[in-house]
Design a protein around this motif. Structure first.
Motif, PDB file in Angstrom:
ATOM      1  N   THR A 229       0.913  -1.310   0.224  1.00 51.52           N
ATOM      2  CA  THR A 229      -0.064  -0.058   0.146  1.00 51.52           C
ATOM      3  C   THR A 229       0.963   1.346  -0.053  1.00 51.52           C
ATOM      4  O   THR A 229       0.531   2.311  -0.777  1.00 51.52           O
ATOM      5  CB  THR A 229      -0.762  -0.046   1.144  1.00 51.52           C
ATOM      6  OG1 THR A 229      -1.898  -1.134   1.127  1.00 51.52           O
ATOM      7  CG2 THR A 229      -1.718   1.073   1.254  1.00 51.52           C
ATOM      8  N   GLU A 233       1.015   4.990  -2.017  1.00 53.85           N
ATOM      9  CA  GLU A 233       0.830   6.400  -1.481  1.00 53.85           C
ATOM     10  C   GLU A 233       1.945   7.061  -1.631  1.00 53.85           C
ATOM     11  O   GLU A 233       1.703   8.423  -1.765  1.00 53.85           O
ATOM     12  CB  GLU A 233       0.673   5.823   0.001  1.00 53.85           C
ATOM     13  CG  GLU A 233      -0.593   5.279   0.449  1.00 53.85           C
ATOM     14  CD  GLU A 233      -0.483   4.899   1.904  1.00 53.85           C
ATOM     15  OE1 GLU A 233      -1.432   4.462   2.521  1.00 53.85           O
ATOM     16  OE2 GLU A 233       0.600   4.991   2.586  1.00 53.85           O
ATOM     17  N   LYS A 441      -2.699  -1.078   6.786  1.00 53.41           N
ATOM     18  CA  LYS A 441      -3.927  -1.600   5.889  1.00 53.41           C
ATOM     19  C   LYS A 441      -3.567  -2.740   5.333  1.00 53.41           C
ATOM     20  O   LYS A 441      -4.231  -3.933   5.211  1.00 53.41           O
ATOM     21  CB  LYS A 441      -4.151  -0.807   4.626  1.00 53.41           C
ATOM     22  CG  LYS A 441      -4.951  -0.974   3.629  1.00 53.41           C
ATOM     23  CD  LYS A 441      -5.225  -0.137   2.720  1.00 53.41           C
ATOM     24  CE  LYS A 441      -6.103  -0.511   1.606  1.00 53.41           C
ATOM     25  NZ  LYS A 441      -6.286   0.314   0.477  1.00 53.41           N
ATOM     26  N   ASP A 442      -2.298  -3.124   5.092  1.00 47.10           N
ATOM     27  CA  ASP A 442      -1.636  -4.644   4.486  1.00 47.10           C
ATOM     28  C   ASP A 442      -1.678  -5.588   5.783  1.00 47.10           C
ATOM     29  O   ASP A 442      -1.512  -6.559   5.251  1.00 47.10           O
ATOM     30  CB  ASP A 442      -0.192  -4.366   3.935  1.00 47.10           C
ATOM     31  CG  ASP A 442      -0.280  -3.594   2.616  1.00 47.10           C
ATOM     32  OD1 ASP A 442      -1.448  -3.248   2.400  1.00 47.10           O
ATOM     33  OD2 ASP A 442       0.767  -3.163   2.312  1.00 47.10           O
TER      34      ASP A 442
END
Length: 510
Positions: A229, A233, A441-442
């Motif tokens: 992620t 970003e 998130k991962d």
């Protein structure tokens, strides 16, 4: 295949850790060795007395118009991994501390000089094949990026130019920017005869300055960031007013690297064999916290208010019935706690969370140190809220034993390239409440292994944080069996270094 890892920190060695990069450089070499690779690791020698040094060679290093002498020492050799340090007074003159603080007027001045010399020393070691039969030079963060600059622009390093350069970004917010010239801590002061291309290594905002982080991005063959992620970003422009932190001025370079197929996101791993089974009870933990508070108090002739209030809080909690603990362990910085610092009707957002926790008969324990202003604000929340304990310092045992004791781990980072604290909490069966960014998130799945909130603005992020916090504690209070399912899922989640090492080999090294 022989990999040389180059960085500023290495937690395999005593007193050689400040941040998460030290954990990576400690663990990944042995995971790579498990796949048949030979790995050497080199960091500066900060003067640790506990090291057993075996002399390898003295190295002559041209630096600041002088010929300096650095020494290479082997400090450990096992499991296919050789651990080295390079000694010089530049590295050990700071009382054993890894980093200096030069203040706002001369940011990175001392450290940039120190790590420029470190990079030059590494280049000489490679070029003279003191560490031989190398295939890949793996540089970690801006501290090692000088190797790529000398490899690219100095005609002296012929052999070095034949080796593959891999660059890992652990913390894009720190870039080590210094002037090109007219300063004793500048690129031309360190290497006055270097014929460099300023367009490739200058800072975008301050084009008269050298940016080591950008140099590593543009001059290395492969770029690695520490989660999938986060690799997306960093290609976007940071929008701090909206609560989004991306490329930090280097998004153009990141997009360029991605377009060239040079940018990869691979998560950091967690060491599961090191899980601490020495658990403390609630009362034992408070006793351990009290010991640490006394230790921190003893460092000053005057009792600091933050430690006095913390001791009073521990004493009060000891006399009361045990409550569920919400915990947070880590550096007290804007990156980690910007959302907790936002103003609210009750003071700051941390006050709001304390009120929610109190509604569910829970205490909040925060362990860490960092920004003095944020520390002061957290101390004031502790003074206002009887269910908040702010332990303003760090102690390994205090952190390790807090993970299995707590019911919920709080990690609302505004950006998180990977994160290790959430993995350590999950390893001990503690669900995490995280902001859905980067490595958080991962690693955390909403309502499966923990709780995840998001938001398109700071206001939305704060609202969703408080709402998710209340939902998590409500679930714990009203449906403990379902909460325990999430806890077991968190404990069974695995981010093993062995599998991630295979990704290093296939994506970064081959």
């Amino acid at each position: 295949m022989h990999i040389l890892m180059v960085g500023a920190e290495n937690d395999r060695l005593p007193n050689c850790k400040v941040g998460g990069v030290a954990d990576v450089i400690r663990d990944i070499p042995y995971a790579l060795s498990g796949h048949g690779l030979t790995v050497s690791v080199v960091v500066p020698d900060y003067g640790q007395e506990q090291l057993t040094r075996h002399f390898i060679a003295d190295i002559a290093v041209p630096f600041r118009q002088h010929l300096e002498t650095a020494s290479l020492w082997l400090v450990e050799s096992s499991e296919g991994v050789n651990q080295y340090v390079i000694s010089h007074s530049l590295f050990s003159d700071n009382g054993g501390k890894i980093y200096c603080d030069d203040g706002a007027n001369r940011p990175f001045a001392s450290d940039a000089t120190k790590f420029a010399f470190f990079s030059a020393s590494v280049c000489e070691i490679i070029e003279h094949r003191v560490i031989d039969n190398l295939d890949v030079i793996h540089l970690h963060d801006w501290h090692a990026a000088g190797v790529s600059v000398l490899a690219k622009f100095s005609p002296r390093f012929v052999y070095l130019k034949t080796l593959k350069l891999v660059y890992t970004v652990h913390n894009l917010a720190l870039q080590g920017i210094r002037p090109f010239n007219h300063d004793e801590s500048s690129l031309e002061a360190w290497f006055p005869t270097l014929n460099y291309d300023g367009h490739q290594i200058c800072d975008h905002q301050y084009p008269h300055c050298y940016n080591p982080m950008r140099s590593g991005l543009n001059l290395c063959d492969v770029i690695h960031v520490v989660s999938t992620t986060y690799s997306f970003e960093v290609q976007e422009t940071s929008r701090p007013d909206e609560g989004f932190f991306g490329g930090e001025g280097l998004e153009h370079d990141m997009r360029l690297a991605a377009g060239q197929g040079r940018l990869f996101g691979i998560l950091n791993g967690c060491n599961y064999s090191a899980a601490d089974k020495d658990k403390l009870s609630y009362s034992e933990y408070l006793t351990e916290a009290e010991k640490c508070i006394f230790k921190w108090m003893s460092k000053s002739n005057l009792i600091e208010t933050k430690h006095y209030i913390a001791h009073q809080r521990v004493s009060n909690w000891k006399a009361l019935k045990e409550k569920a603990i919400v915990s947070s362990v880590g550096r007290i910085t804007d990156q980690k706690v910007l959302l907790l610092m936002q103003k609210s009707a009750n003071g700051i957002v941390l006050d709001d969370l304390a009120l929610v926790a109190d509604k569910f008969n829970s205490n909040i324990v925060i362990l860490g140190s960092g920004d003095p202003y944020i520390e002061s604000q957290f101390m004031q929340v502790m003074a206002r809220r009887d269910n908040v304990l702010f332990l303003n310092g760090y102690d390994q045992k205090l952190g390790d034993t807090l993970y299995p004791l707590s019911k919920l781990f709080l990690m609302p980072s505004s950006f998180e390239p990977c994160g290790i604290s959430q993995m350590l909490a999950m390893r001990d069966g503690q669900p995490c409440l995280v902001h859905g960014v980067g490595g958080l998130k991962d690693t955390v799945s909403h309502n499966e292994t923990g709780f995840v909130f998001n938001g398109e603005s700071l206001v939305q992020q704060v609202e969703n944080l408080i709402e998710s916090f209340e939902q998590a504690l409500s679930l714990l209070s009203t449906n403990e069996s379902q909460y325990n399912v999430i806890s077991r899922n968190a404990e069974s989640a695995r981010f093993e270094w062995h599998g991630l090492a295979q990704e290093y080999i296939s994506k970064l090294y081959n």
